[in-house]
Design a protein around this motif. Structure first.
Motif, PDB file in Angstrom:
ATOM      1  N   VAL A   7       0.797  -1.180   0.053  1.00  0.00           N
ATOM      2  CA  VAL A   7       0.076   0.011  -0.043  1.00  0.00           C
ATOM      3  C   VAL A   7       0.944   1.335  -0.111  1.00  0.00           C
ATOM      4  N   HIS A   8       0.624   2.158  -1.003  1.00  0.00           N
ATOM      5  CA  HIS A   8       1.152   3.635  -0.936  1.00  0.00           C
ATOM      6  C   HIS A   8       0.025   4.528  -0.499  1.00  0.00           C
ATOM      7  N   THR A   9       0.144   5.487   0.287  1.00  0.00           N
ATOM      8  CA  THR A   9      -0.746   6.380   0.858  1.00  0.00           C
ATOM      9  C   THR A   9      -0.472   7.756   0.478  1.00  0.00           C
ATOM     10  N   ASN A  10       0.320   8.103  -0.540  1.00  0.00           N
ATOM     11  CA  ASN A  10       0.866   9.650  -0.772  1.00  0.00           C
ATOM     12  C   ASN A  10       0.624   9.834  -2.049  1.00  0.00           C
ATOM     13  N   MET A  11      -0.143   9.171  -2.881  1.00  0.00           N
ATOM     14  CA  MET A  11      -0.288   9.306  -4.414  1.00  0.00           C
ATOM     15  C   MET A  11      -1.724  10.338  -4.860  1.00  0.00           C
ATOM     16  N   PRO A  16      -4.010   7.571 -14.466  1.00  0.00           N
ATOM     17  CA  PRO A  16      -3.688   6.218 -15.094  1.00  0.00           C
ATOM     18  C   PRO A  16      -2.278   6.166 -15.622  1.00  0.00           C
ATOM     19  N   GLU A  17      -1.929   7.169 -16.280  1.00  0.00           N
ATOM     20  CA  GLU A  17      -0.674   7.280 -16.753  1.00  0.00           C
ATOM     21  C   GLU A  17       0.390   7.325 -15.827  1.00  0.00           C
ATOM     22  N   ALA A  18       0.440   8.061 -14.868  1.00  0.00           N
ATOM     23  CA  ALA A  18       1.366   7.919 -13.884  1.00  0.00           C
ATOM     24  C   ALA A  18       1.276   6.547 -12.939  1.00  0.00           C
ATOM     25  N   LEU A  19       0.200   5.789 -12.820  1.00  0.00           N
ATOM     26  CA  LEU A  19       0.266   4.571 -12.233  1.00  0.00           C
ATOM     27  C   LEU A  19       1.042   3.517 -13.205  1.00  0.00           C
ATOM     28  N   HIS A  20       0.997   3.917 -14.522  1.00  0.00           N
ATOM     29  CA  HIS A  20       1.323   2.971 -15.410  1.00  0.00           C
ATOM     30  C   HIS A  20       2.908   3.117 -15.418  1.00  0.00           C
ATOM     31  N   TRP A  41      -3.413  -0.999  -8.314  1.00  0.00           N
ATOM     32  CA  TRP A  41      -4.672  -0.124  -8.709  1.00  0.00           C
ATOM     33  C   TRP A  41      -4.413   0.978  -7.877  1.00  0.00           C
ATOM     34  N   ALA A  42      -5.478   1.847  -8.078  1.00  0.00           N
ATOM     35  CA  ALA A  42      -5.278   3.445  -7.641  1.00  0.00           C
ATOM     36  C   ALA A  42      -6.533   4.111  -7.175  1.00  0.00           C
ATOM     37  N   ASP A  43      -6.544   4.723  -6.187  1.00  0.00           N
ATOM     38  CA  ASP A  43      -7.670   5.514  -5.801  1.00  0.00           C
ATOM     39  C   ASP A  43      -6.992   7.046  -5.772  1.00  0.00           C
ATOM     40  N   PRO A  44      -7.340   7.838  -6.896  1.00  0.00           N
ATOM     41  CA  PRO A  44      -6.641   9.318  -7.008  1.00  0.00           C
ATOM     42  C   PRO A  44      -7.254  10.089  -5.979  1.00  0.00           C
ATOM     43  N   PHE A  50      -2.515   0.167  -4.497  1.00  0.00           N
ATOM     44  CA  PHE A  50      -2.338  -1.112  -4.011  1.00  0.00           C
ATOM     45  C   PHE A  50      -1.564  -1.930  -5.233  1.00  0.00           C
ATOM     46  N   CYS A  51      -0.483  -2.757  -4.761  1.00  0.00           N
ATOM     47  CA  CYS A  51       0.064  -3.653  -5.558  1.00  0.00           C
ATOM     48  C   CYS A  51       0.099  -4.944  -5.179  1.00  0.00           C
ATOM     49  N   LEU A  52      -0.289  -6.045  -6.130  1.00  0.00           N
ATOM     50  CA  LEU A  52      -0.046  -7.390  -5.903  1.00  0.00           C
ATOM     51  C   LEU A  52       0.985  -7.972  -6.360  1.00  0.00           C
ATOM     52  N   SER A  53       2.023  -8.616  -5.493  1.00  0.00           N
ATOM     53  CA  SER A  53       3.167  -9.380  -6.175  1.00  0.00           C
ATOM     54  C   SER A  53       3.234 -10.875  -5.677  1.00  0.00           C
ATOM     55  N   GLU A  54       4.198 -11.359  -6.291  1.00  0.00           N
ATOM     56  CA  GLU A  54       4.695 -12.581  -5.906  1.00  0.00           C
ATOM     57  C   GLU A  54       6.331 -12.303  -5.457  1.00  0.00           C
ATOM     58  N   ALA A  55       6.787 -12.488  -4.387  1.00  0.00           N
ATOM     59  CA  ALA A  55       8.146 -12.389  -3.910  1.00  0.00           C
ATOM     60  C   ALA A  55       8.598 -13.230  -2.828  1.00  0.00           C
ATOM     61  N   PRO A  56      10.291 -13.208  -2.828  1.00  0.00           N
ATOM     62  CA  PRO A  56      10.604 -14.232  -1.883  1.00  0.00           C
ATOM     63  C   PRO A  56      10.293 -13.532  -0.495  1.00  0.00           C
ATOM     64  N   SER A  57      10.174 -12.368  -0.265  1.00  0.00           N
ATOM     65  CA  SER A  57       9.928 -11.776   0.934  1.00  0.00           C
ATOM     66  C   SER A  57       9.355 -10.308   0.914  1.00  0.00           C
ATOM     67  N   ALA A  58       8.809  -9.601   2.028  1.00  0.00           N
ATOM     68  CA  ALA A  58       8.593  -8.372   1.943  1.00  0.00           C
ATOM     69  C   ALA A  58       9.449  -7.463   1.905  1.00  0.00           C
ATOM     70  N   ASP A  59      10.548  -7.800   2.168  1.00  0.00           N
ATOM     71  CA  ASP A  59      11.742  -6.751   2.160  1.00  0.00           C
ATOM     72  C   ASP A  59      11.946  -6.560   0.601  1.00  0.00           C
ATOM     73  N   ALA A  60      12.024  -7.741  -0.060  1.00  0.00           N
ATOM     74  CA  ALA A  60      12.190  -7.715  -1.603  1.00  0.00           C
ATOM     75  C   ALA A  60      11.570  -6.675  -2.171  1.00  0.00           C
ATOM     76  N   VAL A  61      10.248  -6.634  -1.703  1.00  0.00           N
ATOM     77  CA  VAL A  61       9.270  -5.960  -2.276  1.00  0.00           C
ATOM     78  C   VAL A  61       9.626  -4.360  -2.158  1.00  0.00           C
ATOM     79  N   ARG A  62       9.750  -4.188  -0.762  1.00  0.00           N
ATOM     80  CA  ARG A  62      10.158  -2.902  -0.350  1.00  0.00           C
ATOM     81  C   ARG A  62      11.204  -2.110  -1.042  1.00  0.00           C
ATOM     82  N   ARG A  63      12.290  -3.093  -1.269  1.00  0.00           N
ATOM     83  CA  ARG A  63      13.602  -2.529  -1.848  1.00  0.00           C
ATOM     84  C   ARG A  63      13.135  -2.103  -3.057  1.00  0.00           C
TER      85      ARG A  63
END
Length: 82
Positions: A7-11, A16-20, A41-44, A50-63
Motif C-alpha cells: 500500500v502506498h498512501t501518498n499518491m 492512469p498514466e502515472a500509475l502505469h 490499482w489506485a484511488d486518486p 495497491f500492488c499485488l506481487s509474488e516475491a521471496p520476502s516483503a523486504d524484496a518488495v520494499r527494496r
C-alpha cells in the motif's frame, strides 16, 4: 512463492498514466530481487495505491519500490484467500 499486497498512501491525484509509469519502473528492475509484480490499482481521491506481487520476502518488495522511487508505506503477506 509468497504473495504480497503493498500500500502506498501518498499518491493523491495519481493518473492512469502515472500509475502505469510507476508500475513499469517496478517491472524494469523486479527480477533483480526475484519479485513479480502482478497488478496495481489506485484511488486518486485518497491517494492510495495497491500492488499485488509474488516475491521471496516483503523486504524484496520494499527494496524494489524504494529503488523505483515510490516507497511502499505497508507491505502485507497474503496468507489466506477465498
Amino acid at each position: 512463492m509468497p504473495e504480497f499486497m503493498d500500500v502506498h498512501t501518498n499518491m493523491v491525484g495519481v493518473t492512469p498514466e502515472a500509475l502505469h509509469e510507476a508500475h513499469q519502473g517496478d517491472l524494469a528492475i523486479q527480477g533483480e530481487e526475484g519479485v513479480d509484480f502482478k497488478q496495481a490499482w489506485a484511488d486518486p481521491v485518497t491517494g492510495h495505491v495497491f500492488c499485488l506481487s509474488e516475491a521471496p520476502s516483503a523486504d524484496a518488495v520494499r527494496r524494489i519500490h524504494e529503488r523505483a522511487g515510490h516507497a511502499a508505506d505497508e507491505v502485507h503477506e497474503i496468507t489466506v484467500t477465498a
